[in-house]
Write a protein that holds these residues in place. Structure first.
Motif, PDB file in Angstrom:
ATOM      1  N   LEU A  73       0.837  -1.211   0.000  1.00 39.37           N
ATOM      2  CA  LEU A  73       0.000   0.000   0.000  1.00 39.37           C
ATOM      3  C   LEU A  73       0.873   1.262   0.000  1.00 39.37           C
ATOM      4  O   LEU A  73       0.617   2.212  -0.741  1.00 39.37           O
ATOM      5  CB  LEU A  73      -0.921   0.013   1.230  1.00 39.37           C
ATOM      6  N   GLU A 316      -6.174  -5.074  -6.339  1.00 38.87           N
ATOM      7  CA  GLU A 316      -7.162  -4.909  -5.265  1.00 38.87           C
ATOM      8  C   GLU A 316      -6.691  -3.844  -4.280  1.00 38.87           C
ATOM      9  O   GLU A 316      -7.456  -2.986  -3.843  1.00 38.87           O
ATOM     10  CB  GLU A 316      -7.356  -6.239  -4.507  1.00 38.87           C
ATOM     11  N   LYS A 319      -6.934  -0.182  -5.412  1.00 42.27           N
ATOM     12  CA  LYS A 319      -8.270   0.426  -5.275  1.00 42.27           C
ATOM     13  C   LYS A 319      -8.460   1.044  -3.904  1.00 42.27           C
ATOM     14  O   LYS A 319      -9.336   1.876  -3.705  1.00 42.27           O
ATOM     15  CB  LYS A 319      -9.350  -0.633  -5.513  1.00 42.27           C
ATOM     16  N   ARG A 320      -7.681   0.571  -2.940  1.00 42.07           N
ATOM     17  CA  ARG A 320      -7.849   1.077  -1.567  1.00 42.07           C
ATOM     18  C   ARG A 320      -7.046   2.342  -1.283  1.00 42.07           C
ATOM     19  O   ARG A 320      -7.122   2.886  -0.186  1.00 42.07           O
ATOM     20  CB  ARG A 320      -7.440  -0.019  -0.564  1.00 42.07           C
TER      21      ARG A 320
END
Lengths: 503, 98
Positions: A73, A316, A319-320
Motif C-alpha cells: 500500500l 485490489e 483500489k484502496r
C-alpha cells in the motif's frame, strides 16, 4: 587569515545543497513482523518476546501477511512499482539491541522501487512543486530498546552497563529511501519538511502506522552534502539521525548546511559520518564514523521464502489507495469555504475526518467546524483526551440539526454536548432528562413577558416611549425566568410588539 | 595466488567476534581459499538463466495472519540470560558506538 562566518543566506549563495531522506516507519500491525508477539506500546519490559524475536537457536520466522500488504500500500501510494519477486536478507552486525546478531531486512530486492512524491513549498516566487524521487521502499524489523546505566549523562558514553528490553525487537518497520533531491537550493530545509509532512499524512491516510514522531513510530534521517554552485560536483555527505519532529527536520537540514559550508569555507574536508541532531540547540554532533561500520555482509535470508505478490492482489490494494491528503485538504477547503487559518487548525487537531463525516450527515459546514474546534475540543482539552473520543459524528450532526431547526439555542446545545460527553445518553435523552427545550410557545413566553413588565413598570414605560435599548433589561428578566431556554430573538420580538414598538 | 588473505580472515574474525590465534588465521586462510575456489568453479557453470538459490524449496509467499499469540513470560524470556536487572537483560558496557 580570518574567515567570516557564513550565515545560512551566505552559505546557500555559495553552495548548492543535495538532500536525501530516509524515513523509518513502524507499521501498526497487531503482531510482529516474523512472530506472533504483540506490538502494543508501553508493555512491561520483555513480556512481548518469544524464541523468534529473541533470536534463540532453532526458532523459525514466518512473515506477517498484513505487513506485506501495508508495505505494498505504501509503495502504491508513493507511485512505486511493486516487485514481482523480492526477498529478505540478513544484515549482520553485533549490537545488543539486535538479539539475533543480524537484522532481517531487504537488500538488493526490495518490495517497492522507483516512485515519487510531489511536495509543495512556498518560495520567493510563490508556491512551487518539487518532485522527490523514491528509490526504494523495503521491509525490515525494529530493534530492542536500550537503557544506559551509570555515568553522568544517561548516554552511552561513560555508561557502566546497559539494560535491554526486546518488546520492540521484531516490530515491522518499513524504510522509505529517496534518491538525491537536486535543485532545491536554499529551500532544501523546507523541501525536507514538506516531504516528511506529506509522507506522514499519506501513511496516516493509509492507516498503516500511528506515525507518531515523538513516540518514534516515524523517524527521519537526513543526508546532506554541499558543492560549490555551478560546479556540478557532489560533495561528501553526512547523515543526521535522531530527528524527531517535523520542525526538527527543517532545522537539522539548515543547521547542517551552515556547518558544512563553514567547514568548506575554512578549507577543511567533510567527513562521511553519522551525526546526531540536538533538539535544544538545533545543532548536530558527530556519532560513529561510517567508514568502519558499514560491513554488513548481507546475504539472502535462508529461513524465509521469496515474496511474489499476485498481480490481482496488487490491483485490489490499488483500489484502496485514498485521495492524496494534500489534494483532499484543498478540495475540502474549497467545498467548505473555510479560511486558511481554520483549515490549519483542523488539520493540526486531526479533526478533518470527523468534520467531513459530520457534514456528510447533513450538518452545515461552518457549524460542524465550529463545534468540533470549539466546544468539543475545549471539553477534550479539559479531560485530556482526544475530541473524537468524546462524542460521535452522528450526535454532533443531530445537535446541529436541532439548532438549525430552532429547537436548541447555542447555549442549550452546549449543555446537550456536555450531557452526551458525560455519558447521559443520546442528545434526545439528554434534552429529555435535563428538560432542555427552547421555550417558543407564545403563551408561555407572554406570561413571562407580562410578569417581567409588571416587575419593572418604569423600564416598560421607557420602552413604550421609544427607548428600545431599555428593552434589554426586560428581555434579560424573561430569559432568566425561563431558565435560559427561550429564544432571545423571539422574546425581543414579542416584547417589543407588546409594548407597541413592533414593526 | 590466494583469493583470501590472512588480513581478510582477521577482518572477518573481528566482524564475527571470533578470537583467533596467528596459527589459526594462517590455517583458516588456506581452508577458506579451498572453499572459495570450489565456489568459483560452480560460478563458472552458473549462467544468466539460472536463478540463484537461497533455499532448496521452490516455495513463495508463506505468510501468517496478523494474529497475536501468547509470548514467553518475562522470567521465561530471561531464564537464559547471564545477567538481568528489573526484568531487563543486562549487557556489558557498549563502547565506541552510539
Amino acid at each position: 587569515m580570518t574567515l567570516d562566518y557564513l550565515d545560512y543566506k551566505a552559505a546557500t549563495e555559495k553552495y548548492e545543497p543535495t538532500l536525501g531522506l530516509e524515513v523509518h516507519v513502524e507499521l501498526n500491525t497487531k503482531s510482529k513482523m516474523f512472530c506472533s508477539c504483540a506490538t502494543e506500546f508501553g508493555a512491561e519490559p520483555n513480556t512481548q518476546t518469544c524464541p523468534v524475536c529473541l533470536g534463540l537457536p532453532g526458532a523459525l520466522p514466518v512473515v506477517n501477511a498484513k505487513a506485506i500488504e501495508s508495505s505494498i500500500l505504501i509503495g502504491l501510494a508513493l507511485n512505486c512499482s511493486i516487485a514481482p519477486y523480492s526477498r529478505f536478507a540478513r544484515k549482520n552486525y553485533f549490537y545488543p539491541d539486535m538479539p539475533k546478531n543480524f537484522q532481517t531486512s531487504q537488500y538488493d530486492e526490495p518490495i517497492c522501487v522507483d516512485g515519487y512524491l510531489d511536495v509543495e513549498v512556498e518560495t520567493d516566487d510563490g508556491a512551487k512543486v518539487f518532485r522527490v524521487d523514491i528509490e526504494r521502499v523495503h521491509m525490515e524489523e525494529d530493534t530492542g530498546k536500550s537503557l544506559h546505566v551509570g555515568g553522568s549523562t544517561g548516554r552511552i558514553h561513560g555508561a557502566e552497563y546497559s539494560l535491554l528490553d526486546y518488546n520492540r525487537a521484531g516490530i515491522p518497520l518499513v524504510e522509505i529511501v529517496t534518491r538525491i533531491v537536486p535543485g532545491t537550493g536554499k529551500y532544501a530545509p523546507q523541501v525536507a519538511r514538506a516531504y516528511v509532512t506529506e509522507l506522514r499524512d499519506i501513511l496516516r491516510s493509509l492507516g498503516v502506522s500511528d506515525v507518531k514522531m515523538e513516540q518514534g513510530s516515524l523517524r527521519c534521517d537526513a543526508n546532506l552534502s554541499l558543492a560549490p554552485i555551478g560546479s556540478g560536483e557532489l560533495g561528501t555527505r553526512s547523515e543526521t539521525k535522531n530527528v524527531n519532529s517535523l520542525r526538527s527536520v527543517e532545522r537539522a537540514v539548515s543547521g547542517e548546511i551552515e556547518r558544512q559550508a563553514n567547514r568548506l569555507q575554512a578549507g577543511e574536508r567533510i567527513v562521511q559520518e553519522t551525526r546526531h541532531f540536538l533538539e535544544e540547540s538545533g545543532q548536530t554532533r558527530p556519532g560513529r564514523s561510517k567508514e568502519e561500520a558499514e560491513d554488513y555482509r548481507y546475504f539472502p535470508e535462508p529461513d524465509l521464502v521469496p515474496i511474489t505478490p499476485d498481480a490481482n492482489w496488487i490491483e485490489e490494494l490499488r483500489k484502496r489507495i485514498p485521495e492524496k491528503p494534500s489534494i483532499r485538504r484543498k478540495r475540502l477547503q474549497t467545498e467548505w469555504d473555510c479560511p486558511d487559518k481554520e483549515m490549519t487548525s483542523l488539520v493540526n487537531a486531526e479533526l478533518l475526518d470527523v468534520v467531513e463525516e459530520t457534514i456528510e450527515l447533513g450538518a452545515e459546514p461552518t457549524r460542524a467546524r465550529t463545534w468540533w474546534l470549539g466546544e468539543i475540543s475545549r471539553l477534550a482539552n479539559e479531560k485530556e483526551v482526544l475530541p473524537t473520543s468524546l462524542i460521535t459524528t452522528e450526535f454532533v450532526a443531530e445537535i446541529i440539526a436541532l439548532i438549525v431547526a430552532g429547537e436548541l439555542t447555542d447555549k442549550l446545545a452546549r449543555q446537550v454536548v456536555e450531557g452526551v460527553v458525560n455519558g447521559e445518553g443520546s442528545p434526545k435523552e439528554v434534552i429529555e432528562k435535563r428538560g432542555l427545550k427552547v421555550v417558543s410557545d407564545d403563551t408561555a413566553l407572554m406570561l413571562a413577558i407580562e410578569s417581567a413588565i409588571s416587575a419593572q413598570p418604569d423600564t416598560a414605560e421607557r420602552v413604550r416611549g421609544g427607548n428600545i435599548p431599555a428593552a434589554g433589561a426586560l428581555i434579560g428578566a424573561v430569559m432568566k425566568a425561563t431558565g435560559g431556554q427561550a429564544d432571545a430573538a423571539k422574546v425581543r420580538e414579542l416584547l417589543l410588539r407588546h409594548l407597541g414598538q413592533g414593526e | 595466488m590466494t583469493a583470501i588473505s590472512r588480513e581478510d580472515v582477521a577482518h572477518l574474525a573481528k566482524l564475527a567476534r571470533v578470537e583467533m590465534t596467528p596459527v589459526e588465521l594462517d590455517h583458516m586462510a588456506t581452508e577458506l581459499d579451498h572453499i572459495l575456489s570450489a565456489v568459483k568453479r560452480v560460478q563458472e557453470v552458473a549462467t544468466q538463466d539460472i536463478q540463484p538459490t537461497s533455499h532448496p524449496l521452490a516455495m513463495t509467499n508463506i505468510f501468517r495472519d496478523d494474529v497475536v499469540k501468547p509470548s514467553l513470560t518475562n522470567s521465561e524470556a530471561l531464564s537464559g540470560a547471564p545477567a538481568k536487572i528489573d526484568g531487563r537483560f543486562k549487557v556489558p558496557q557498549i563502547l565506541g558506538e552510539e
